[in-house]
Scaffold this active site. Structure first.
Site, PDB file in Angstrom:
ATOM      1  N   VAL A 138       0.866  -1.177   0.000  1.00 44.94           N
ATOM      2  CA  VAL A 138       0.000   0.000   0.000  1.00 44.94           C
ATOM      3  C   VAL A 138       0.902   1.226   0.000  1.00 44.94           C
ATOM      4  O   VAL A 138       2.068   1.156   0.388  1.00 44.94           O
ATOM      5  CB  VAL A 138      -0.946   0.039   1.229  1.00 44.94           C
ATOM      6  CG1 VAL A 138      -1.996  -1.055   1.137  1.00 44.94           C
ATOM      7  CG2 VAL A 138      -0.170  -0.074   2.524  1.00 44.94           C
ATOM      8  N   SER A 139       0.351   2.367  -0.426  1.00 49.67           N
ATOM      9  CA  SER A 139       1.169   3.568  -0.558  1.00 49.67           C
ATOM     10  C   SER A 139       1.342   4.334   0.748  1.00 49.67           C
ATOM     11  O   SER A 139       2.309   5.073   0.913  1.00 49.67           O
ATOM     12  CB  SER A 139       0.561   4.492  -1.623  1.00 49.67           C
ATOM     13  OG  SER A 139       0.535   3.846  -2.878  1.00 49.67           O
ATOM     14  N   SER A 140       0.399   4.175   1.669  1.00 51.39           N
ATOM     15  CA  SER A 140       0.496   4.913   2.931  1.00 51.39           C
ATOM     16  C   SER A 140      -0.058   4.078   4.075  1.00 51.39           C
ATOM     17  O   SER A 140      -0.781   3.096   3.866  1.00 51.39           O
ATOM     18  CB  SER A 140      -0.277   6.231   2.845  1.00 51.39           C
ATOM     19  OG  SER A 140      -1.667   5.973   2.719  1.00 51.39           O
TER      20      SER A 140
END
Length: 203
Positions: free
Chosen positions: A8-10
């Site tokens: 996931v990006s964050s």
């Protein structure tokens, strides 16, 4: 052995959906990472790739979880194939453990090569246009050879006006601040272009 990779990006995003599907498909181990897809340095991805052995199968939820660009994706999967490691994307028609999946991957590889050729042609056209206007280009002070090539591509794509700044950054795997720095070094007027509107998700 089936090995999964989830990203996931964050920290605000949830890995649960990816993990559930990967384990349901038989993964015995899943590597997880929180990092931007455009980021070059992903230590967990590197660790996972280094740990794979011949006969293993790498599984991901979607292609964009692995590759930061089409080129990077093709290079990574190509490396796996050379090492005798299978690759499956649960939500895309790519499974290099089957003949059909290898065919689809071959199409992706051809598209990546086509994309590189388009960028190269745009870069050469941009340099020719700059010379015609009296700008010889040259190597901007302080840029490495690789960054120099990227700056030419960035200027060519920006001046062409078909992609937004975010799309250009994604395609070249650079930050927006880096894009603007390249444009400045190439004497490209920022804000003077227009591009075809492709919808919210693309800009």
């Amino acid at each position: 052995m089936k090995i999964g990779y989830a990203r996931v990006s964050s920290k605000e995003q949830n890995l649960r959906m990816q993990l559930d599907e990967l384990y349901q498909k038989g993964c015995e181990r899943v590597f997880t990472e929180v990092a931007s897809g455009a980021k070059n340095d992903r230590p967990v991805l590197k660790e996972m790739l280094d740990s794979l052995q011949k006969g293993d199968v790498l599984m991901i939820w979607k292609l964009d979880r692995l590759g930061r660009s089409l080129r990077h994706l093709v290079e990574t999967v190509g490396m796996l194939i050379e090492k005798g490691i299978g690759f499956q994307s649960l939500n895309d028609p790519i499974d290099t453990t089957t003949a059909q999946g290898r065919l689809v991957f071959g199409i992706f590889a051809s598209l990546a090569e086509f994309e590189r050729e388009l960028i190269r042609e745009r870069t050469m056209a941009g340099m020719k246009s700059a010379r015609a206007r009296g700008r010889l280009g040259g190597k901007p002070k302080g840029l490495s050879p690789e960054a120099e090539k990227t700056s030419y591509m960035a200027a060519a794509l920006y001046q062409e006006g078909k992609l937004s700044t975010i799309q250009i950054c994604r395609k070249l795997s650079i930050a927006r601040s880096t894009l603007y720095e390249y444009l400045k070094r190439r004497n490209v007027e920022i804000g003077a272009k227009s591009f075809v509107h492709l919808g919210k998700k693309d800009i």
